[in-house]
Design an enzyme around this catalytic site. Structure first.
Site, PDB file in Angstrom:
ATOM      1  N   TRP A 179       0.865  -1.177   0.000  1.00  0.00           N
ATOM      2  CA  TRP A 179       0.000   0.000   0.000  1.00  0.00           C
ATOM      3  C   TRP A 179       0.896   1.219   0.000  1.00  0.00           C
ATOM      4  O   TRP A 179       1.779   1.349   0.848  1.00  0.00           O
ATOM      5  CB  TRP A 179      -0.930   0.048   1.214  1.00  0.00           C
ATOM      6  CG  TRP A 179      -1.586   1.392   1.306  1.00  0.00           C
ATOM      7  CD1 TRP A 179      -2.535   1.891   0.462  1.00  0.00           C
ATOM      8  CD2 TRP A 179      -1.269   2.447   2.231  1.00  0.00           C
ATOM      9  NE1 TRP A 179      -2.839   3.191   0.820  1.00  0.00           N
ATOM     10  CE2 TRP A 179      -2.079   3.554   1.883  1.00  0.00           C
ATOM     11  CE3 TRP A 179      -0.384   2.558   3.307  1.00  0.00           C
ATOM     12  CZ2 TRP A 179      -2.036   4.756   2.585  1.00  0.00           C
ATOM     13  CZ3 TRP A 179      -0.331   3.760   4.004  1.00  0.00           C
ATOM     14  CH2 TRP A 179      -1.161   4.842   3.645  1.00  0.00           C
ATOM     15  N   GLU A 218      -3.159  -2.744  -2.485  1.00  0.00           N
ATOM     16  CA  GLU A 218      -4.292  -2.149  -1.770  1.00  0.00           C
ATOM     17  C   GLU A 218      -4.607  -0.735  -2.263  1.00  0.00           C
ATOM     18  O   GLU A 218      -3.764   0.153  -2.211  1.00  0.00           O
ATOM     19  CB  GLU A 218      -3.961  -2.114  -0.263  1.00  0.00           C
ATOM     20  CG  GLU A 218      -5.057  -1.503   0.598  1.00  0.00           C
ATOM     21  CD  GLU A 218      -4.672  -1.461   2.072  1.00  0.00           C
ATOM     22  OE1 GLU A 218      -3.510  -1.771   2.413  1.00  0.00           O
ATOM     23  OE2 GLU A 218      -5.542  -1.102   2.891  1.00  0.00           O
ATOM     24  N   LYS A 220      -7.221   2.809  -2.363  1.00  0.00           N
ATOM     25  CA  LYS A 220      -7.827   3.667  -1.344  1.00  0.00           C
ATOM     26  C   LYS A 220      -8.482   4.863  -2.021  1.00  0.00           C
ATOM     27  O   LYS A 220      -8.160   5.189  -3.164  1.00  0.00           O
ATOM     28  CB  LYS A 220      -6.692   4.040  -0.395  1.00  0.00           C
ATOM     29  CG  LYS A 220      -6.763   5.261   0.392  1.00  0.00           C
ATOM     30  CD  LYS A 220      -5.797   5.152   1.552  1.00  0.00           C
ATOM     31  CE  LYS A 220      -6.274   6.053   2.673  1.00  0.00           C
ATOM     32  NZ  LYS A 220      -5.508   5.923   3.887  1.00  0.00           N
ATOM     33  N   ASP A 251      -9.692  -3.026   1.678  1.00  0.00           N
ATOM     34  CA  ASP A 251      -9.760  -2.478   3.032  1.00  0.00           C
ATOM     35  C   ASP A 251     -11.133  -1.837   3.180  1.00  0.00           C
ATOM     36  O   ASP A 251     -11.546  -1.018   2.348  1.00  0.00           O
ATOM     37  CB  ASP A 251      -8.640  -1.446   3.214  1.00  0.00           C
ATOM     38  CG  ASP A 251      -8.596  -0.863   4.624  1.00  0.00           C
ATOM     39  OD1 ASP A 251      -9.645  -0.384   5.108  1.00  0.00           O
ATOM     40  OD2 ASP A 251      -7.519  -0.865   5.241  1.00  0.00           O
ATOM     41  N   HIS A 254     -11.656   1.900   2.665  1.00  0.00           N
ATOM     42  CA  HIS A 254     -11.087   2.537   1.481  1.00  0.00           C
ATOM     43  C   HIS A 254     -12.055   2.721   0.328  1.00  0.00           C
ATOM     44  O   HIS A 254     -11.657   2.749  -0.830  1.00  0.00           O
ATOM     45  CB  HIS A 254      -9.859   1.749   1.021  1.00  0.00           C
ATOM     46  CG  HIS A 254      -8.710   1.864   1.965  1.00  0.00           C
ATOM     47  ND1 HIS A 254      -7.431   1.501   1.658  1.00  0.00           N
ATOM     48  CD2 HIS A 254      -8.660   2.331   3.240  1.00  0.00           C
ATOM     49  CE1 HIS A 254      -6.645   1.721   2.686  1.00  0.00           C
ATOM     50  NE2 HIS A 254      -7.377   2.211   3.661  1.00  0.00           N
ATOM     51  N   HIS A 278      -8.643  -6.260   4.499  1.00  0.00           N
ATOM     52  CA  HIS A 278      -8.306  -5.495   5.694  1.00  0.00           C
ATOM     53  C   HIS A 278      -9.639  -5.157   6.354  1.00  0.00           C
ATOM     54  O   HIS A 278     -10.323  -4.216   5.950  1.00  0.00           O
ATOM     55  CB  HIS A 278      -7.544  -4.212   5.345  1.00  0.00           C
ATOM     56  CG  HIS A 278      -6.082  -4.436   5.140  1.00  0.00           C
ATOM     57  ND1 HIS A 278      -5.190  -3.417   4.923  1.00  0.00           N
ATOM     58  CD2 HIS A 278      -5.344  -5.582   5.159  1.00  0.00           C
ATOM     59  CE1 HIS A 278      -3.969  -3.931   4.800  1.00  0.00           C
ATOM     60  NE2 HIS A 278      -4.038  -5.235   4.935  1.00  0.00           N
ATOM     61  N   ASP A 286     -11.972   6.992   6.611  1.00  0.00           N
ATOM     62  CA  ASP A 286     -11.142   5.812   6.886  1.00  0.00           C
ATOM     63  C   ASP A 286     -10.513   5.939   8.265  1.00  0.00           C
ATOM     64  O   ASP A 286      -9.297   6.048   8.404  1.00  0.00           O
ATOM     65  CB  ASP A 286     -10.066   5.735   5.783  1.00  0.00           C
ATOM     66  CG  ASP A 286      -9.161   4.531   5.938  1.00  0.00           C
ATOM     67  OD1 ASP A 286      -9.590   3.547   6.560  1.00  0.00           O
ATOM     68  OD2 ASP A 286      -8.022   4.579   5.437  1.00  0.00           O
ATOM     69  N   ASP A 288     -10.374   3.915  10.797  1.00  0.00           N
ATOM     70  CA  ASP A 288      -9.760   2.729  11.401  1.00  0.00           C
ATOM     71  C   ASP A 288     -10.185   2.488  12.842  1.00  0.00           C
ATOM     72  O   ASP A 288      -9.349   2.253  13.713  1.00  0.00           O
ATOM     73  CB  ASP A 288      -8.231   2.806  11.273  1.00  0.00           C
ATOM     74  CG  ASP A 288      -7.774   2.631   9.831  1.00  0.00           C
ATOM     75  OD1 ASP A 288      -7.903   1.523   9.301  1.00  0.00           O
ATOM     76  OD2 ASP A 288      -7.314   3.625   9.221  1.00  0.00           O
ATOM     77  N   ASP A 318      -7.195  -4.367  10.057  1.00  0.00           N
ATOM     78  CA  ASP A 318      -6.458  -3.117   9.901  1.00  0.00           C
ATOM     79  C   ASP A 318      -7.210  -1.971  10.568  1.00  0.00           C
ATOM     80  O   ASP A 318      -8.120  -1.392   9.989  1.00  0.00           O
ATOM     81  CB  ASP A 318      -6.221  -2.814   8.416  1.00  0.00           C
ATOM     82  CG  ASP A 318      -5.326  -1.584   8.241  1.00  0.00           C
ATOM     83  OD1 ASP A 318      -4.768  -1.114   9.248  1.00  0.00           O
ATOM     84  OD2 ASP A 318      -5.187  -1.101   7.099  1.00  0.00           O
TER      85      ASP A 318
END
Ligand code: RNT
Ligand code: ZN
Length: 410
Positions: A179, A218, A220, A251, A254, A278, A286, A288, A318
């Protein structure tokens, strides 16, 4: 009769064998991201976290060195049923106080990780690290400055060689994620130029064929400070992954907030060999946040099962929440992912498909609704019990204890 016995009977009446489900769940190995232990700091003692990602919060007790990261991972996994993997970033190498620049990293910096993993029953996965470095800037693998671009190509190539060696040593392919944050804060008139450079860099990086590692890439939508343009967008990586037969990493943070990540699996799996996930929880962006049992995660797991793709979809976590106990964050998120997988495996899929085939829409929807209130929690508790880990909320006090004895002394 135990609660589990009753649940088993009720599921059996629905045509579901809970013993078979428990066996399948036992074989779901989740790749725990090492970076929740220390808010994505790593061991380079570099400056702050860059690359458009951000941790917020300053809950005390984060891991400050390699031993603390290992202790925390071991403690967290002692509260999580099953056997899991550990996903390392390059900046978590065992540099032993030495300054090792990213284009100098070697297998020797990961020897102690392999020994540790083998001794503790973990398989390792890997990530190149292009953020939090003086050469990170806004562009790495897509940088028109040849010197910077070559630096990151060298870094990523070395990471692949390390991943391959790890895979060889652990007798199981090491999955390496690429990424890069590359993008632009404001409008750019060179969208194609940077994407072409990224494509060329990746081709060069992937030119070496390895047998003991697998690559994934990955995409995004945007990063903080890089809002207007992302070189490695979803379209870019799907095109790249399909044309080069590389694994794509999805992810959950993303994509656009209303986009269903679950819906992507059945398309991707028709065109690429495997998918990496992820699992995360975006809140408005994003962000997380710690994964919980919610519709997004549940639907994702259901799609893995419905696509019959348990062996083609790799599950990694993630997220990085610095505002709560970080071990608790692992335990909540991993167990939640496993619960979602359990619920997915307990879906009366055969019957639902029969209804659908017959055009019985009411029956399909009714059974989907009813299966939500089946006693799956008793099956989950049984899974925990058989794995000798805390049942239900028991782990709260255990983590509080670890906090008192270990984390508060840091
Ligand atoms: C960033 C990506 C990437 C990172 C890790 C630390 O938006 O999700 O996977 O979170 O590499
Ligand atoms: Zn990610």
């Amino acid at each position: 009769m135990t609660a589990y016995d009753l649940a088993r009977e009720r599921y059996a009446a629905m045509g579901i064998d809970t013993e078979a489900v428990l066996k399948t769940l036992q074989n779901v190995h989740i790749s725990l991201h090492c970076w929740q232990t220390d808010d994505v700091c790593g061991f380079e003692n570099a400056g702050s976290l860059t690359g458009g990602i951000q941790t917020t919060g300053n809950y005390p007790g984060r891991a400050r060195n390699i031993d603390e990261v290992r202790d925390d991972i071991l403690y967290a996994t002692s509260l999580i049923p099953g056997q899991h993997r550990l996903n390392l970033h390059e900046i978590y190498g065992d540099f032993a106080g030495e300054h090792v620049d990213r284009d100098q990293v070697e297998m020797r910096h990961f020897e102690s990780w392999v020994d540790w993993a083998l001794a503790n029953g973990f398989k390792l996965d890997f990530n190149s690290t292009s953020f939090s470095h003086p050469k990170s800037g806004d562009l790495t693998l897509s940088n028109p400055d040849d010197e910077i671009r070559r630096f990151w190509i060298e870094h990523t190539r070395r990471c692949r060689a390390i991943a391959n060696e790890i895979g060889l040593r652990q007798g199981d392919p090491c999955i390496m994620n690429v990424w890069v944050h590359d993008g632009s804060k404001d409008l750019t008139v060179n969208r194609m130029k940077y994407r072409q450079l990224l494509m060329e860099s990746l081709d060069e990086i992937f030119a070496e064929k390895y047998d003991h590692m697998k690559d994934c890439i990955e995409s995004k939508v945007f990063g903080i400070g890089l809002e207007s343009y992302t070189v490695g967008s979803n379209d870019f990586y799907i095109g790249y992954g399909v044309s080069r037969q590389k694994m794509v990493t999805l992810d959950m943070g993303h994509f656009h907030p209303t986009e269903s990540v679950a819906d992507k699996l059945s398309s991707l799996l028709l065109y690429i060999p495997e998918v990496m996930l992820h699992v995360s929880r975006p809140v408005r962006w994003d962000s997380d946040h710690v994964v919980i049992l919610n519709d997004d995660t549940l639907e994702l797991c259901r799609e893995i099962v419905r696509c019959n793709a348990l062996d083609r979809v790799h599950i990694g976590l993630d997220y990085f929440d610095a505002s709560i106990n970080r071990i608790g964050a692992y335990v909540i998120g991993t167990r939640a992912t496993q619960k979602c997988m359990l619920l997915a495996l307990l879906e009366p899929l055969k019957q639902l498909r029969q209804y659908e085939g017959n055009g019985q829409g009411f029956e399909r929807l009714a059974l989907m609704e009813e299966s939500k209130s089946m006693p799956w929690g008793d099956v989950w508790d049984e899974f925990c019990r058989r794995n000798n880990v805390p049942v239900g909320a028991e782990y709260i006090s255990q983590i509080q204890d670890y906090e008192k004895k270990v984390l508060s002394k840091r």
